[in-house]
Design an enzyme around this catalytic site. Sequence first.
Site, PDB file in Angstrom:
ATOM      1  N   PHE A 161      -3.161  -6.696 -49.931  1.00 18.96           N
ATOM      2  CA  PHE A 161      -2.867  -8.102 -49.715  1.00 18.96           C
ATOM      3  C   PHE A 161      -4.114  -8.907 -49.333  1.00 18.96           C
ATOM      4  O   PHE A 161      -4.092 -10.137 -49.352  1.00 18.96           O
ATOM      5  CB  PHE A 161      -1.778  -8.284 -48.644  1.00 18.96           C
ATOM      6  N   ASP A 162      -5.199  -8.227 -48.992  1.00 18.02           N
ATOM      7  CA  ASP A 162      -6.427  -8.953 -48.648  1.00 18.02           C
ATOM      8  C   ASP A 162      -7.605  -7.986 -48.638  1.00 18.02           C
ATOM      9  O   ASP A 162      -7.426  -6.790 -48.384  1.00 18.02           O
ATOM     10  CB  ASP A 162      -6.285  -9.612 -47.271  1.00 18.02           C
TER      11      ASP A 162
END
Length: 242
Positions: free
Chosen positions: A171-172
């Site tokens: 997600f990041d």
Amino acid sequence: MKPYVIIGLMTSVLLAAGCNQKEQTPASEASAKEPELNTLEQKVSYLFGFDIGRRFKSDDMELDITALTLALEDAKSGAEPRLSQEEIQVVMKTFQEKQQAKRAEAHKVVAEANKKEGEEFLAANAKKEGVVTTESGLQYKVLKEGTGPKPTEDSKVSVHYRGTLINGTEFDSSYRHDKPVSFPVKGVIAGWTEALQLMKEGAKWELYIPSDLAYGPGGTGSQIGPNSTLIFEVELLKANVE
């Protein structure tokens, strides 16, 4: 399609809801002869209707086609709404409360499932070689030992990191942008704040963070749901950034 157009059309649907309607045509009869989509007017009308239907479906809202058609006809002819202002307020309030309750229930189901899945993951992960579990429930594994100083709660650090869900979904990542990030140690989630103060400059760890040390029942963004357990690969580049 412009938002104000959709809002106006959806409001018409709500205004028509609950009014005394004529007997509905059976679906089999209504669909016996499909309208043609040859002219610009027909195609635009179809696109407007399709957009409304898709929005109702995505929000899990019931849509009464007969009421929708009635509202469109009334609006086009310049007729007055079939509900009074008082009725409109009651309908809108009831509708909003119903939708909020549905969203809250759906959120609760996801939160409970995520929490159970996270607890099972952490229980199994704690038994793996090299994994350390702290008193708070934070888990970590040393991938590379550091040799420099440790940051304190008041430090500002520079790190490279990659974050994933326990199913592996990323997600990041600062690596993705090829640029480390800097931030205060006490300005991040509790799991990070604790772990950073245990690491030495130059260290690289894998963190396994329970939901209560991450974003909790609220989650954050579109990918981190409620009660999500998170995994971070963290490389402490500088323990104290001026």
